[in-house]
Motif scaffolding. Structure first.
Motif, PDB file in Angstrom:
ATOM      1  N   ARG A   1       0.833  -1.203   0.000  1.00  0.00           N
ATOM      2  CA  ARG A   1       0.000   0.000   0.000  1.00  0.00           C
ATOM      3  C   ARG A   1       0.868   1.254   0.000  1.00  0.00           C
ATOM      4  O   ARG A   1       1.961   1.257   0.548  1.00  0.00           O
ATOM      5  CB  ARG A   1      -0.900   0.023   1.240  1.00  0.00           C
ATOM      6  CG  ARG A   1      -2.024  -0.961   1.211  1.00  0.00           C
ATOM      7  CD  ARG A   1      -2.839  -0.886   2.473  1.00  0.00           C
ATOM      8  NE  ARG A   1      -2.090  -1.331   3.638  1.00  0.00           N
ATOM      9  CZ  ARG A   1      -1.997  -2.590   4.044  1.00  0.00           C
ATOM     10  NH1 ARG A   1      -2.600  -3.537   3.386  1.00  0.00           N
ATOM     11  NH2 ARG A   1      -1.312  -2.910   5.118  1.00  0.00           N
TER      12      ARG A   1
ATOM     13  N   CYS B   1      -3.861   3.650  -1.697  1.00  0.00           N
ATOM     14  CA  CYS B   1      -3.888   2.829  -2.908  1.00  0.00           C
ATOM     15  C   CYS B   1      -3.163   1.516  -2.625  1.00  0.00           C
ATOM     16  O   CYS B   1      -2.069   1.518  -2.057  1.00  0.00           O
ATOM     17  CB  CYS B   1      -3.197   3.583  -4.041  1.00  0.00           C
ATOM     18  SG  CYS B   1      -3.261   2.731  -5.622  1.00  0.00           S
TER      19      CYS B   1
ATOM     20  N   ASN C   1      -3.434  -3.624  -6.094  1.00  0.00           N
ATOM     21  CA  ASN C   1      -4.442  -3.904  -7.114  1.00  0.00           C
ATOM     22  C   ASN C   1      -5.111  -2.635  -7.637  1.00  0.00           C
ATOM     23  O   ASN C   1      -6.132  -2.703  -8.305  1.00  0.00           O
ATOM     24  CB  ASN C   1      -5.494  -4.866  -6.556  1.00  0.00           C
ATOM     25  CG  ASN C   1      -4.875  -6.190  -6.201  1.00  0.00           C
ATOM     26  OD1 ASN C   1      -4.134  -6.767  -6.981  1.00  0.00           O
ATOM     27  ND2 ASN C   1      -5.147  -6.667  -5.004  1.00  0.00           N
ATOM     28  N   ASP C   2      -4.547  -1.484  -7.291  1.00  0.00           N
ATOM     29  CA  ASP C   2      -5.032  -0.172  -7.707  1.00  0.00           C
ATOM     30  C   ASP C   2      -6.415   0.154  -7.158  1.00  0.00           C
ATOM     31  O   ASP C   2      -7.170   0.922  -7.723  1.00  0.00           O
ATOM     32  CB  ASP C   2      -5.016  -0.021  -9.233  1.00  0.00           C
ATOM     33  CG  ASP C   2      -4.962   1.452  -9.645  1.00  0.00           C
ATOM     34  OD1 ASP C   2      -4.462   2.273  -8.852  1.00  0.00           O
ATOM     35  OD2 ASP C   2      -5.429   1.775 -10.746  1.00  0.00           O
ATOM     36  N   LYS C   3      -6.733  -0.447  -6.020  1.00  0.00           N
ATOM     37  CA  LYS C   3      -7.961  -0.073  -5.305  1.00  0.00           C
ATOM     38  C   LYS C   3      -7.632   1.190  -4.511  1.00  0.00           C
ATOM     39  O   LYS C   3      -6.700   1.199  -3.705  1.00  0.00           O
ATOM     40  CB  LYS C   3      -8.410  -1.189  -4.370  1.00  0.00           C
ATOM     41  CG  LYS C   3      -9.671  -0.843  -3.611  1.00  0.00           C
ATOM     42  CD  LYS C   3     -10.078  -1.930  -2.652  1.00  0.00           C
ATOM     43  CE  LYS C   3     -11.277  -1.482  -1.845  1.00  0.00           C
ATOM     44  NZ  LYS C   3     -11.501  -2.346  -0.697  1.00  0.00           N
ATOM     45  N   VAL C   4      -8.413   2.224  -4.729  1.00  0.00           N
ATOM     46  CA  VAL C   4      -8.132   3.514  -4.106  1.00  0.00           C
ATOM     47  C   VAL C   4      -9.258   3.873  -3.143  1.00  0.00           C
ATOM     48  O   VAL C   4     -10.431   3.760  -3.476  1.00  0.00           O
ATOM     49  CB  VAL C   4      -7.985   4.623  -5.168  1.00  0.00           C
ATOM     50  CG1 VAL C   4      -7.756   5.974  -4.518  1.00  0.00           C
ATOM     51  CG2 VAL C   4      -6.848   4.286  -6.130  1.00  0.00           C
TER      52      VAL C   4
END
Length: 142
Positions: free
Chosen positions: A70, A124, A127-130
Motif C-alpha cells: 500500500r 492505494c 491492485n489499484d484499489k483507491v
C-alpha cells in the motif's frame, strides 16, 4: 511553487499520531539551513507519500494479505513550531520516542520541528484499489 528549479523532495523519518488538541498529525524535523525549510516557510501546503515497504519479499501470499503493498498520500498544512515553545518540546519528544536511533535528525539547535495537520488521504493498494479519506468526513457521521 511556480519556478521549475525549486521543486523539492525529501526522504524523512516521521511520527504519526492522533493528538486531542491538534487532531491527526505527522511530526517531522529538519535542519533550518535547508532548501526544504525555506520552501516550507513560503508554502504551508504539503503532500506526503508513505509506502508500506515489504522488505523485498514478493511472495504471492503477501499480495493477498496486502502486506507491504500500500501507499498513502497524505495532504495537509505544515506548521513550523516556534522554537522553545511547549508544543515544540512536546512533539520533539514524541518524535524522538518513535525514532530513538535518529537523534541527529531530531535534536539540535538548528533542527526545526514540523507539524503536518492531515486534512485528507488517498490510500492505494497493489491492485489499484483507491480509498479516499477526509478529516471532515469523520465529523459528518457523529
Amino acid at each position: 511553487d511556480t519556478a521549475v528549479s525549486s521543486s523539492h523532495l525529501s526522504l524523512m523519518r516521521f511520527t504519526y499520531l492522533h493528538d486531542e488538541e491538534d487532531g491527526e498529525v505527522v511530526i517531522m524535523s529538519t535542519n533550518r539551513k535547508t532548501k526544504k525549510f525555506e520552501m516550507l516557510r513560503r508554502q504551508t501546503g504539503v503532500a506526503l507519500l508513505v509506502h508500506d515497504f515489504d522488505g523485498g519479499n514478493n511472495n504471492s501470499s503477501d499480495t493477498a494479505s496486502g502486506s507491504g503493498r500500500r501507499s498513502i498520500t497524505l495532504n495537509g498544512k505544515c506548521r513550523i513550531l516556534e522554537k522553545g515553545s511547549s508544543d515544540e518540546s512536546k512533539y520533539r519528544e514524541a518524535h524522538l520516542r518513535h525514532n530513538p536511533d535518529y537523534p541527529q535528525f531530531i535534536v539540535g539547535k538548528d533542527i526545526a520541528v514540523l507539524l503536518v495537520e492531515v486534512a485528507s488521504a488517498r490510500i492505494c493498494d497493489v491492485n489499484d484499489k483507491v480509498v479516499h479519506w477526509n478529516v471532515l468526513d469523520q465529523y459528518k457521521n457523529k
